[in-house]
Design an enzyme around this catalytic site. Structure first.
Site, PDB file in Angstrom:
ATOM      1  N   GLU A 194      16.382  -8.341  -4.870  1.00  0.00           N
ATOM      2  CA  GLU A 194      16.666  -9.806  -3.983  1.00  0.00           C
ATOM      3  C   GLU A 194      14.869 -10.703  -3.511  1.00  0.00           C
ATOM      4  O   GLU A 194      13.753 -10.043  -4.223  1.00  0.00           O
ATOM      5  CB  GLU A 194      16.068  -8.898  -2.710  1.00  0.00           C
ATOM      6  CG  GLU A 194      17.771  -8.549  -1.860  1.00  0.00           C
ATOM      7  CD  GLU A 194      18.279 -10.166  -1.586  1.00  0.00           C
ATOM      8  OE1 GLU A 194      18.414 -10.263  -0.119  1.00  0.00           O
ATOM      9  OE2 GLU A 194      19.143 -10.425  -2.556  1.00  0.00           O
ATOM     10  N   ARG A 195      14.523 -11.867  -3.475  1.00  0.00           N
ATOM     11  CA  ARG A 195      13.482 -12.379  -3.102  1.00  0.00           C
ATOM     12  C   ARG A 195      12.370 -11.989  -1.802  1.00  0.00           C
ATOM     13  O   ARG A 195      13.426 -11.675  -1.054  1.00  0.00           O
ATOM     14  CB  ARG A 195      13.622 -13.801  -2.553  1.00  0.00           C
ATOM     15  CG  ARG A 195      14.351 -14.690  -3.806  1.00  0.00           C
ATOM     16  CD  ARG A 195      14.492 -15.930  -3.774  1.00  0.00           C
ATOM     17  NE  ARG A 195      15.675 -16.857  -4.397  1.00  0.00           N
ATOM     18  CZ  ARG A 195      17.023 -16.386  -4.774  1.00  0.00           C
ATOM     19  NH1 ARG A 195      17.587 -15.550  -4.101  1.00  0.00           N
ATOM     20  NH2 ARG A 195      17.823 -17.182  -5.798  1.00  0.00           N
TER      21      ARG A 195
ATOM     22  N   LYS B 191      27.212 -16.015   0.543  1.00  0.00           N
ATOM     23  CA  LYS B 191      26.996 -14.616   0.194  1.00  0.00           C
ATOM     24  C   LYS B 191      26.616 -13.656   1.379  1.00  0.00           C
ATOM     25  O   LYS B 191      26.924 -12.582   1.891  1.00  0.00           O
ATOM     26  CB  LYS B 191      26.821 -13.747  -1.097  1.00  0.00           C
ATOM     27  CG  LYS B 191      27.902 -15.148  -1.949  1.00  0.00           C
ATOM     28  CD  LYS B 191      28.329 -14.200  -3.301  1.00  0.00           C
ATOM     29  CE  LYS B 191      26.309 -15.026  -3.873  1.00  0.00           C
ATOM     30  NZ  LYS B 191      26.260 -16.025  -4.399  1.00  0.00           N
TER      31      LYS B 191
END
Length: 472
Positions: free
Chosen positions: A186-187, A160
């Site tokens: 998000e990381r 993705k």
């Protein structure tokens, strides 16, 4: 202390994780008001509900571990705002509009509230236009709508984020527009990598990044989408430019809302999701629209829990989208990249009135061929290809060549694949598919159509494969 200053202050009475109850003697702050508390007033709280005439319940947008009962709370009288304007380009921000890219602070920049209303119906564009991505399988089979919303559905690790970053590259290089990347949950590694990749690709000057990271409180992740949207609306309405808003991942927005709802003490609905999920998602999605001045085209990655497409989060998200692009773990494992499932993906734009008669007929023929191949796979596995009728064998040959032609090398993965990225126009993609369906490439090996740009590259690849095979 003056009375008016005292009436502007409250006292923390309950701290429940990131949900905080505050007592005000008078002048109860309205919903969405921003409050400051804690040491040096660094803990920011947004009002979510008024419990009674003296108490409000709010969510902390910053970490609240050091907050205790009895702490003084200051009412700012304002809502959360985001910086807008050309100064925000090439920068990285958090939910408050603070820069997080280790460069100089922004100064003298205009700010707007993040709680805006969607554009009125009278201002919305009713014209349906195709948004060309340069990615063959998407442009041919599930074309995106300019000013519409498309979702990339898939489990973890099916590509993705790679598709999103390729879209950014193509938007800036081909459409000369603005890209805004919104990372929800998000990381930090992914944010840093994306920043570096966009800088190396030379597209950072027309891009803005906004992050609510995974380790931040749910309130921050819940509001970061509105911050990014406010910046996008400025470029659409004031600058009259094309905007591509990429959201990764919309499921994390729903997840943050679920955390807040649980802490607020609301009764959960099906599978533990918050009862207000539909309303919260609608408030965000309805602001993404095409107007008489410009368009915000949104592409959203949607994590599907346990690959279950009946999950309420996936079902609610589906209802807002004009195109649904489903990524398949099986296709990724077989090396068909991008791993888009052509039979499960669809677009409301794929009608003769919008894409034209030729495009529509071709896409139907491609889907039919791939669907027939899917049905024949069981027979091939049991009895072998030789047992099929000549007509069915031709269907298999066409489908296998179509599958390989619809793969594509990406600009953003050049360093990993050593294959130069390709932007393929819609005309070239349609021509290639049409020629395969007419059996022009029956004598070509299937591998000559794998990971190429336009169809003319197949001949070059076949010759290079022959040369390699003839080497001693």
């Amino acid at each position: 202390m003056p009375d008016n200053e005292l009436s502007n202050q409250g006292i923390v009475v309950t701290v429940r994780g990131n949900i905080i109850d505050i007592f005000f003697e008078s002048n109860l702050p309205p919903i969405y008001t921003l409050l400051k508390t804690g040491k040096d007033k660094k803990i920011l709280v947004e009002v979510l509900s008024q419990l009674d005439k003296n108490h409000i319940r709010g969510m902390a947008l910053t970490q609240a571990q050091k907050l205790s009962r009895g702490a003084i709370v200051e009412n700012t009288g304002e809502t959360l705002t985001a910086p807008v304007g050309n100064n925000v380009l090439s920068r990285m921000f958090d939910v408050f509009g603070n820069t997080i890219d280790d460069r100089e602070e922004l100064s003298g920049v205009q700010r707007r509230t993040i709680h805006c209303e969607p554009p009125p119906l009278a201002r919305r564009s009713v014209k349906s236009e195709i948004f060309e991505t340069g990615i063959k399988i998407i442009d041919v089979l599930m074309p995106l709508e300019r000013g519409g919303k498309a979702g990339f559905f898939g489990g973890a690790g099916v590509g993705k984020t790679v598709l999103l970053t390729e879209m950014i590259h193509n938007m800036i290089g081909y459409h000369k527009g603005i890209s805004i990347f919104c990372g929800i949950g998000e990381r930090c590694r992914e944010g840093e990598e994306l920043y570096r990749e966009m800088k190396n690709a030379g597209v950072l000057d027309n891009m803005v990044m906004v992050f609510g990271q995974m380790n931040e409180p749910p309130g921050s992740r819940f509001r970061v989408g509105q911050t990014a949207l406010t910046m996008a609306e400025y470029f659409r309405d004031d600058e009259k430019r094309e905007v591509l808003l990429l959201i990764d991942n919309i499921f994390r927005f729903i997840q943050a809302g679920s955390e807040i709802s649980g802490l607020m003490g609301q009764m959960p609905s099906r599978l533990g999701y918050q009862p207000t999920m539909g309303t919260e998602l609608s408030k965000l999605e309805e602001r993404i629209a095409s107007t008489d001045t410009g368009a915000i085209t949104s592409i959203q990655a949607v994590y599907v829990p346990a690959d279950d497409f009946t999950d309420p989060s996936a079902v609610h998200t589906f209802s807002h989208l004009s195109a649904s692009i489903v990524l398949s773990r099986k296709r990724a494992g077989e090396g068909f990249l991008p791993a888009v499932d052509p039979l499960k993906s669809n677009s409301k734009m794929a009608t003769p009135g919008i894409v034209g008669e030729r495009h529509y007929t071709l896409s139907r023929e491609i889907r039919k061929t791939l669907a027939q191949y899917e049905e024949l796979k069981d027979i091939i596995a049991m009895l072998g290809l030789e047992q099929l009728s000549p007509e069915d064998r031709n269907v298999v040959f066409r489908a296998r060549r179509l599958e390989r032609f619809l793969t594509q090398p990406f600009f953003t993965t050049e360093q990993f694949t050593n294959l130069k990225g390709r932007f393929v126009s819609l005309k070239e993609s349609l021509d290639g598919c049409e020629r395969i369906l007419k059996d022009e490439f029956m004598e070509y090996p299937e591998s000559s159509l794998y990971m190429i740009g336009n169809i003319d590259e197949a001949k070059e690849k076949m010759e290079s494969l022959k040369a390699t095979a003839n080497k001693p």
